[in-house]
Motif scaffolding. Structure first.
Motif, short mmCIF file in Angstrom:
data_model
loop_
_atom_site.label_atom_id
_atom_site.label_comp_id
_atom_site.label_asym_id
_atom_site.label_seq_id
_atom_site.Cartn_x
_atom_site.Cartn_y
_atom_site.Cartn_z
N GLN A 130 0.81 -1.21 0.00
CA GLN A 130 0.00 0.00 0.00
C GLN A 130 0.85 1.27 0.00
N THR A 131 2.14 1.13 0.32
CA THR A 131 2.92 2.35 0.52
C THR A 131 4.11 2.50 -0.43
N GLU A 132 4.74 1.37 -0.82
CA GLU A 132 6.03 1.48 -1.49
C GLU A 132 5.93 2.18 -2.85
N GLY A 187 13.86 0.65 -3.85
CA GLY A 187 13.86 1.97 -3.22
C GLY A 187 15.08 2.81 -3.57
N ALA A 188 15.88 2.35 -4.53
CA ALA A 188 17.14 3.02 -4.83
C ALA A 188 16.92 4.50 -5.20
N GLU A 231 8.76 6.78 5.73
CA GLU A 231 8.08 7.90 5.08
C GLU A 231 6.58 7.85 5.39
N GLU A 232 6.02 6.67 5.29
CA GLU A 232 4.59 6.52 5.54
C GLU A 232 4.22 7.02 6.95
N ILE A 233 5.01 6.61 7.92
CA ILE A 233 4.70 7.01 9.30
C ILE A 233 5.01 8.49 9.52
N TRP A 234 6.13 8.91 9.01
CA TRP A 234 6.54 10.32 9.19
C TRP A 234 5.46 11.26 8.65
N GLN A 235 4.90 10.87 7.52
CA GLN A 235 3.86 11.71 6.92
C GLN A 235 2.62 11.77 7.81
N GLN A 236 2.37 10.69 8.57
CA GLN A 236 1.16 10.66 9.39
C GLN A 236 1.37 11.20 10.80
N LEU A 237 2.63 11.36 11.19
CA LEU A 237 2.89 11.79 12.58
C LEU A 237 2.36 13.18 12.85
N ARG A 238 2.60 14.05 11.91
CA ARG A 238 2.20 15.44 12.08
C ARG A 238 1.61 15.91 10.76
N GLU A 239 1.03 17.09 10.79
CA GLU A 239 0.58 17.70 9.53
C GLU A 239 1.82 17.99 8.69
N ARG A 240 1.84 17.51 7.44
CA ARG A 240 2.97 17.83 6.57
C ARG A 240 2.46 18.62 5.37
#
Length: 876
Positions: free
Chosen positions: A11-13, A133-134, A694-703
């Motif tokens: 769902q994320t990659e 992911g390179a 990246e997936e989590i970082w984007q959801q941690l705070r408003e970006r």
RNA sequence: GGGCGCUUAGCUCAGUUGGUUCAGAGCAUCUGGUUUACACCCAGAGGGUCAGCGGUUCGAAUCCGUUAGCGCCCA
């Protein structure tokens, strides 16, 4: 918002890779920042992604992503290699399947097919790397035969020729009869095989019943014999001096010569000499002015010079000539024999030593600065043990045969005139002008010039790679001046000579400086039985299947878990599985925090405050450990650090300490810090696991749109309290002991207990009481001044803890426990005392070490006293 | 044949200038656990004469020598 309890990479990659590409995050252009550069070891255009690439490119991506997050201008240049022999072989095979014979095509016609093939397959492997992911700057994708790279190869050839490093000569080369080209020494793989030693007798000329017997593994080559050789010190043969023998079957008369090269112990002590087909024989032939009779065609069949078996394959002839020799009475016997045979690295054909005219590059001068650079650590090898191997090769380096009898590659820029003389020039026009000048004949036209038919060895372009990818042979120096020398090279140790050594030589020769500062050698990926992964064994998993099963993040982690630098690694699926599990762990920690209900009005509990204070210190400490691992290129150690930091420290300790009671909200201050720590942790983990972070970082705070963890900066360094880390370890010990008490007595966590502490010199830190209470469910922790009767007890250092239990304690068991602990502590003390009573230890060891021993002694003595007292009470 | 390297827990390997209980990690094994973040999990446990022998040192997995086994590179 509902968050799934299992992390789903699919769902994320793809989503985040597109996002990175769309925002141009991989792109690098020269600016005022410090550059960080890696050039990819270009995979062959013929290749598909295998496990070696996975390992190699995972490491490169980790280094590049980390550098980017340290604020550097990170540039990872991708590309592919034309791999002349391998590609030409593939194209020839493909054409053959279509019923087209290479020899029926013109050079240009064949090249059209080869380019078509390259356009179709060449990009596959790079596309596959994107799944991993390179973070390459794809706009820079280069090919060793594209225009810029080709220009570099041709310029360097002309330059080296003008400097006198390139020469043409007749030499014994390694001939690949399948590819019909010479190959370099490095392209020959020696393998041990079971073969036969044939004993063959040669009749002495003029003496019908007198023979000499020789031993050979290659009976077919007798047809090329031009002498038989014995050792001059060998009395068995001294009577033969000056005589001649007849080659069996063809009855050619050849001399018996004497040379000390012959080993009197080996075989019969009598050696046949075939100068055209053996390097040692060739040298003996030179010494004794012997003829060379080349009995083989380029494809490994026998030539007319052989007189017999003309046009038949060498191995077929070996069988037939055995029979013929037998029938003619010349075969004395055969023996089983193990020897090493050279095979072509590319085609696996048995290599023929063959005399031919080739171009060579003199290596002596070139190798000197390259050797010094590595020995002085100007170019650092990781691990350093490869320096020895490198030195050995460099000190014994031989001239490099750079011509190949192929079409696919860079055509040698040498132009011959009708009289056999030649000129060397970058272009046809230059060649013509030069030829006119040299001959003084202004009427010469291109029709009078003929370019060399051969192409250059592939490595003659690969060795320029760190220069040519920045157009280092072009006029515009902006790019090369900014990015060169590159920082790190990550490659397999198997190509240390093919590639690494030669790149270093090229760097010093053409740029006057090193091509890269560090070389990280990876090991070979093997299966769990230790076998090399190969198509024929079918023991290599498909990397793309692995990514589909475990996620790219999981596979990346799996690759690293088993890969210390330079060592071979045994791969099995439990490794990416472990990586996937780690991703899931991260996901669930995030899910826990994110699902908490926050109540800003709540005061921050003391336990949470302590937890934050501790984890802050822990994070900072580990941050430094990780940085140190990276500095020393211990990439898997760095991964192990973030792994335990996240799993053990953050998840098992920190989150448990701040976790609110079931269905209770959390206070705002603690929540914010938890989010902040997660943010830090995601950034630390990002280079290893780019997608989930990246997936989590984007959801941690408003970006904001266009923000990304991959272009954020690593957590900055903050001061921290080292003392608290030591104190926390003591706390942990008490908690572990309490858990053991509960377990041994079957006291469930939900039953509240009390704890009393008889404080010693060390082992108990009262300020952590709130944490202790929370984690092992205590109503209170109370200091006492004397031992507590009828309670279970344990020690941390010299502090004694008591847990009163409702059920009576089992005196027998308690006694046994104390006795064994006493015994252990006494033994421990005895060891310490032995050291301390040794005068030479006290005098010779550093003060710090002695002080430590004294502290150990004090602790042990206090503990022994306490244990004894407890025992006495229990017995009373 | 010449050179280099390796041998640490059942497996794969760390052990970073000889000195904190230095004998470690992960996996595997075993014991307990449906405490609502995670069974792709949690809490614990067992397991090694650091290949053998000899030496240097106050002190050796770590340095030196030697033996055995394995691997790699080059002839």
């Amino acid at each position: 918002m509902e968050i799934a309890s299992k992390y789903d990479p699919s769902q994320t990659e793809g989503k985040w890779y597109s996002y990175w590409m769309d925002n141009g995050f991989f792109k690098s252009v020269p600016d005022e920042r410090e550059p960080y550069t890696i050039v990819i070891p270009p995979p062959n255009v013929t290749g598909v992604l295998h496990m070696g690439h996975m390992l190699n490119n995972t490491i490169q991506d980790i280094l590049v992503r980390r550098a980017r997050m340290l604020g550097k201008n990170a540039c990872w240049v991708p590309g592919t290699d034309h791999a002349s022999i391998a590609t030409e072989a593939k194209v020839v095979n493909k054409l053959r399947e279509e019923g087209i014979n290479k020899s029926a095509l013109t050079r240009d016609g064949f090249l059209a097919h080869a380019w078509e093939w390259t356009d179709k397959h060449g990009g596959i492997i790079l596309e596959q790397l994107k799944k991993l992911g390179a973070s390459c700057d794809w706009d820079r994708t280069s090919f060793t035969m594209d225009e810029v790279r080709s220009q570099g190869v041709i310029r360097s050839f002309v330059d080296l020729y003008n400097k006198g490093y390139i020469y043409r000569g007749v030499r014994m080369v390694n001939w690949d009869p399948k590819a019909k080209t010479a190959v370099s020494d490095e392209e020959v793989v020696h393998k041990e095989v079971n073969s036969k030693l044939y004993y063959i007798r040669y009749q002495i000329e003029g003496a019908t019943e007198e023979y000499v017997t020789i031993a050979t593994t290659r009976p077919e080559t007798i047809l090329g014999d031009t002498a038989v050789c014995v050792n001059p010190n060998d009395e068995r043969f001294s009577h033969l001096a000056g005589k001649r023998v007849l080659v069996p079957l063809i009855n050619r008369s050849i001399p018996i010569i004497q040379d000390e090269y012959v080993d009197m112990e080996f075989g019969t002590g009598c050696l046949k000499i075939t100068p055209a087909h053996d390097i040692n024989d060739y040298e003996i032939g030179m010494r004794h002015n012997l003829n060379s009779i080349d009995i083989l065609n380029d494809d490994g069949t026998l030539s007319e010079a052989a007189e017999m078996y003309i046009g038949q394959d060498r191995f077929e002839v070996r069988k037939e000539i055995e029979t013929a020799l037998q029938e003619a009475g010349h075969l004395v016997k055969t023996e089983d024999y193990n020897n090493k045979i050279g095979y072509s690295e590319r085609t696996d054909a048995v290599i023929e030593p063959k005399l031919s005219t080739q171009w060579f590059l003199r290596m002596g001068e070139l190798s000197k600065p390259a050797l010094d650079a590595v020995m002085s650590d100007e170019v650092q090898f990781h691990p350093a043990k490869f320096k020895n191997l490198y030195r050995h090769w460099m000190e014994n380096v031989k001239d490099w045969c750079i011509s190949r009898q192929l079409w696919w590659g860079h055509r040698i820029p040498v132009y011959y005139l009708a009289d056999g003389s030649f000129v060397v020039a970058e272009t046809e026009a230059d060649a013509l002008a030069e030829a006119q000048k040299v001959t003084g004949n202004g009427a010469l036209t291109m029709a009078d010039l003929h370019q060399d038919e051969d192409v250059l060895d592939t490595w003659a372009s690969s060795w320029l790679w760190p220069i040519t990818v920045f157009d280092g042979f072009g006029e515009d120096k902006k790019e090369i001046d900014y990015y060169y020398p590159t920082n790190d090279l990550v490659t397999g140790h198997d190509i240390i000579f093919f590639w690494v050594a030669r790149m270093i030589m090229a760097g010093y020769e053409f740029k006057g400086q090193l091509p890269f500062k560090n070389v990280y050698f990876t090991g070979m990926v093997r299966d769990k039985l230790g076998r090399k992964m190969s198509k024929s064994l079918g023991n290599s998993p498909d990397p793309l299947d692995l990514i589909a099963t475990f996620g790219a993040d999981g596979v990346r982690v799996g690759m690293l878990l088993c890969s210390p630098a330079g060592g071979d690694l045994r791969f099995e699926e439990s490794l990416p599985e472990q990586g996937r599990n780690f991703a899931n762990k991260i996901w669930n920690a995030f899910r826990l925090v994110k699902n908490w209900e926050v109540d800003e009005a709540l005061p921050q509990p003391e336990s949470a405050q302590l937890a934050i204070e501790w984890f802050e210190a822990r994070l900072q400490q580990e941050r430094e450990v990780i940085a140190d691992h990276f500095d020393k290129y211990r990439v898997s150690d760095a991964l192990m650090s973030v792994y335990t930091l996240f799993w053990d420290d953050f998840s098992s300790w920190f989150l448990e300490m701040i976790k609110p009671a079931y269905q209770q909200p959390i206070d705002g201050a603690t929540y914010q810090r938890a989010i902040g720590f997660l943010d830090d942790l995601m950034r630390l983990i990002h280079p290893f696991m780019p997608f989930i972070t990246e997936e989590i970082w984007q959801q941690l705070r408003e970006r904001k749109a266009g923000e990304s963890i991959m272009v954020s900066l690593m957590p900055e360094r903050r001061d921290f309290d080292g003392q608290i880390l030591k104190q926390f370890d003591l706390l942990k010990e008490a908690i572990v002991q309490m858990r053991t008490v509960r377990k041994e007595r079957n006291v469930p966590m939900r039953d509240v207990l009390s704890l009393m502490v008889l404080t010693g010199d060390d082992g108990y830190v009262p300020r952590f009481n709130p944490v202790l209470q929370k984690l092992v469910n205590l109503d209170a922790v109370q200091a006492v001044t004397e031992k507590v009767e009828g309670a279970v007890s344990f020690f941390v250092k010299s502090s004694e803890f008591f847990v009163p239990l409702e059920s009576n304690i089992n005196v027998e068991e308690e006694l046994e426990k104390l006795e064994s602990e006493l015994k252990y502590t006494e033994g421990f003390l005895a060891g310490v005392m032995k050291k301390l009573s040794n005068e030479r230890f006290v005098a010779g060891a550093p003060e710090k070490v002695v002080a430590m021993e004294q502290q150990k002694r004090a602790d042990a003595e206090a503990r022994i006293a306490a244990l004894k007292e407890s025992l006495a009470r229990l017995k009373a």
